[in-house]
Design an enzyme around this catalytic site. Structure first.
Site, PDB file in Angstrom:
ATOM      1  N   GLN A  51       0.825  -1.219   0.000  1.00 57.41           N
ATOM      2  CA  GLN A  51       0.000   0.000   0.000  1.00 57.41           C
ATOM      3  C   GLN A  51       0.858   1.268   0.000  1.00 57.41           C
ATOM      4  O   GLN A  51       0.366   2.342  -0.338  1.00 57.41           O
ATOM      5  CB  GLN A  51      -0.922   0.022   1.223  1.00 57.41           C
ATOM      6  CG  GLN A  51      -2.022  -1.030   1.177  1.00 57.41           C
ATOM      7  CD  GLN A  51      -2.917  -0.941   2.362  1.00 57.41           C
ATOM      8  OE1 GLN A  51      -2.630  -1.512   3.419  1.00 57.41           O
ATOM      9  NE2 GLN A  51      -4.002  -0.211   2.261  1.00 57.41           N
ATOM     10  N   CYS A  95     -10.806   0.265   3.490  1.00 57.93           N
ATOM     11  CA  CYS A  95      -9.402   0.103   3.091  1.00 57.93           C
ATOM     12  C   CYS A  95      -8.798   1.478   2.845  1.00 57.93           C
ATOM     13  O   CYS A  95      -9.435   2.333   2.207  1.00 57.93           O
ATOM     14  CB  CYS A  95      -9.323  -0.733   1.805  1.00 57.93           C
ATOM     15  SG  CYS A  95      -7.628  -1.042   1.278  1.00 57.93           S
ATOM     16  N   LEU A  96      -7.594   1.683   3.366  1.00 55.81           N
ATOM     17  CA  LEU A  96      -6.962   2.999   3.205  1.00 55.81           C
ATOM     18  C   LEU A  96      -6.616   3.269   1.742  1.00 55.81           C
ATOM     19  O   LEU A  96      -6.389   4.408   1.356  1.00 55.81           O
ATOM     20  CB  LEU A  96      -5.715   3.088   4.092  1.00 55.81           C
ATOM     21  CG  LEU A  96      -5.994   2.998   5.601  1.00 55.81           C
ATOM     22  CD1 LEU A  96      -4.707   3.001   6.392  1.00 55.81           C
ATOM     23  CD2 LEU A  96      -6.929   4.091   6.068  1.00 55.81           C
ATOM     24  N   HIS A 137      -7.190  -9.186   6.158  1.00 60.14           N
ATOM     25  CA  HIS A 137      -7.286  -8.092   5.185  1.00 60.14           C
ATOM     26  C   HIS A 137      -5.890  -7.667   4.742  1.00 60.14           C
ATOM     27  O   HIS A 137      -5.620  -7.484   3.551  1.00 60.14           O
ATOM     28  CB  HIS A 137      -8.027  -6.903   5.833  1.00 60.14           C
ATOM     29  CG  HIS A 137      -8.114  -5.694   4.974  1.00 60.14           C
ATOM     30  ND1 HIS A 137      -9.278  -5.257   4.399  1.00 60.14           N
ATOM     31  CD2 HIS A 137      -7.163  -4.800   4.577  1.00 60.14           C
ATOM     32  CE1 HIS A 137      -9.036  -4.153   3.690  1.00 60.14           C
ATOM     33  NE2 HIS A 137      -7.772  -3.862   3.785  1.00 60.14           N
ATOM     34  N   GLU A 138      -4.959  -7.559   5.728  1.00 66.46           N
ATOM     35  CA  GLU A 138      -3.589  -7.125   5.394  1.00 66.46           C
ATOM     36  C   GLU A 138      -2.840  -8.198   4.607  1.00 66.46           C
ATOM     37  O   GLU A 138      -2.111  -7.884   3.664  1.00 66.46           O
ATOM     38  CB  GLU A 138      -2.814  -6.778   6.675  1.00 66.46           C
ATOM     39  CG  GLU A 138      -3.418  -5.676   7.527  1.00 66.46           C
ATOM     40  CD  GLU A 138      -3.813  -4.452   6.745  1.00 66.46           C
ATOM     41  OE1 GLU A 138      -4.774  -3.779   7.137  1.00 66.46           O
ATOM     42  OE2 GLU A 138      -3.180  -4.151   5.701  1.00 66.46           O
ATOM     43  N   HIS A 141      -3.532  -8.111   1.057  1.00 67.05           N
ATOM     44  CA  HIS A 141      -2.770  -7.081   0.339  1.00 67.05           C
ATOM     45  C   HIS A 141      -1.430  -7.635  -0.148  1.00 67.05           C
ATOM     46  O   HIS A 141      -0.956  -7.270  -1.222  1.00 67.05           O
ATOM     47  CB  HIS A 141      -2.495  -5.860   1.245  1.00 67.05           C
ATOM     48  CG  HIS A 141      -3.596  -4.839   1.281  1.00 67.05           C
ATOM     49  ND1 HIS A 141      -4.043  -4.174   0.174  1.00 67.05           N
ATOM     50  CD2 HIS A 141      -4.324  -4.363   2.317  1.00 67.05           C
ATOM     51  CE1 HIS A 141      -5.012  -3.331   0.508  1.00 67.05           C
ATOM     52  NE2 HIS A 141      -5.203  -3.424   1.811  1.00 67.05           N
TER      53      HIS A 141
HETATM   54  O1  K2U Z   1      -5.381  -2.254   4.973  1.00 64.42           O
HETATM   55  C1  K2U Z   1      -5.929  -1.174   5.134  1.00 64.42           C
HETATM   56  O2  K2U Z   1      -6.300  -0.491   4.202  1.00 64.42           O
HETATM   57  C2  K2U Z   1      -6.276  -0.703   6.551  1.00 64.42           C
HETATM   58  C3  K2U Z   1      -7.641  -1.231   6.854  1.00 64.42           C
HETATM   59  C4  K2U Z   1      -7.522  -2.383   7.784  1.00 64.42           C
HETATM   60  C5  K2U Z   1      -8.851  -3.022   8.062  1.00 64.42           C
HETATM   61  C6  K2U Z   1      -9.871  -3.083   7.111  1.00 64.42           C
HETATM   62  C7  K2U Z   1     -11.069  -3.708   7.422  1.00 64.42           C
HETATM   63  C8  K2U Z   1     -11.265  -4.257   8.671  1.00 64.42           C
HETATM   64  C9  K2U Z   1     -10.246  -4.201   9.597  1.00 64.42           C
HETATM   65  C10 K2U Z   1      -9.049  -3.576   9.286  1.00 64.42           C
HETATM   66  C11 K2U Z   1      -8.560  -0.129   7.382  1.00 64.42           C
HETATM   67  O3  K2U Z   1      -8.725   0.910   6.479  1.00 64.42           O
HETATM   68  S1  K2U Z   1      -8.078   0.620   8.852  1.00 64.42           S
HETATM   69  C12 K2U Z   1      -9.499   1.645   9.058  1.00 64.42           C
HETATM   70  C13 K2U Z   1     -10.430   0.988  10.016  1.00 64.42           C
HETATM   71  C14 K2U Z   1     -10.478   1.509  11.278  1.00 64.42           C
HETATM   72  C15 K2U Z   1     -11.276   0.889  12.222  1.00 64.42           C
HETATM   73  C16 K2U Z   1     -12.032  -0.243  11.902  1.00 64.42           C
HETATM   74  C17 K2U Z   1     -11.971  -0.766  10.614  1.00 64.42           C
HETATM   75  C18 K2U Z   1     -11.171  -0.146   9.645  1.00 64.42           C
HETATM   76 ZN    ZN Z   2      -6.687  -2.359   2.860  1.00 66.40          ZN
END
Ligand code: K2U
Ligand code: ZN
Length: 173
Positions: A51, A95-96, A137-138, A141
């Site tokens: 990412q 997802c960021l 999720h990570e 990626h």
């Molecule tokens: O990987 C990423 O893009 C960060 C993700 C991680 C994530 C996605 C879905 C569920 C759990 C973790 C998120 O954008 S982090 C933002 C976030 C914050 C609180 C709760 C869920 C997601």
């Molecule tokens: Zn993500």
């Protein structure tokens, strides 16, 4: 410590399979620090190296996001899932790299993961709840998989078109 630019979907680098990491170097330690700083700043609870345009198999996460919780930053290098529960859970994922888009994704409710830490040691741990969702999720990626890949094609296309529009607007500044 430096903030890294987070790639926005669609981007070919987000679809690539990242490379295994051979050894823990000072550069890798600096990347882990930068990824944690970038994640907290976003804010997010997870971030994978692809990412931030680094095709290495490393992810960071800290799901202890409750307001008063003490931070629990984790750095996982070459993570592998070694066990998954029969039970599944559904979470409204974001997802960021796909800002402001959320959709329900079903995944195993618990996973056991083996990884190498920044200390070079191999560790195993079981994750449940939000930690389980986040680590899966990570790890997706690292294999070029996004949460929208679990959605129906029409919904995925809709989100991709919104991101293309967002990127055009960002390019116009
Ligand atoms: O990987 C990423 O893009 C960060 C993700 C991680 C994530 C996605 C879905 C569920 C759990 C973790 C998120 O954008 S982090 C933002 C976030 C914050 C609180 C709760 C869920 C997601
Ligand atoms: Zn993500």
């Amino acid at each position: 410590m430096a903030l890294r630019n987070i790639l926005i979907h669609p981007d070919p680098r987000l679809k690539k399979v990242a490379d295994p990491i051979a050894s823990v170097t000072d550069d890798l330690r600096r990347l882990a620090d930068d990824m944690l700083e970038t994640m907290y700043h976003a804010p997010g609870i997870g971030l994978a190296a692809p990412q931030v345009a680094v095709m290495d198999r490393m992810l960071v996460m800290d799901c202890a996001k409750e307001e008063d919780a003490t931070p629990e930053p984790m750095v996982l290098i070459n993570p592998q899932i070694v066990w998954t529960s029969e039970d599944r859970s559904v979470y409204d994922e974001g997802c960021l790299s796909i800002p402001d888009q959320y959709a329900e994704v079903e995944r195993p409710a618990e996973v056991e993961v083996e990884w190498m830490g920044l200390d070079g040691k191999t560790t195993r741990a079981r994750f449940d709840g939000l930690w389980a969702t986040c680590v899966q999720h990570e790890m997706d990626h690292l294999d070029g998989k996004l949460f929208i890949d679990y959605l129906k094609p029409l919904k995925r296309q809709m989100i991709t078109r919104k991101m293309q529009k967002l990127k055009r607007e960002m390019a116009r500044g």
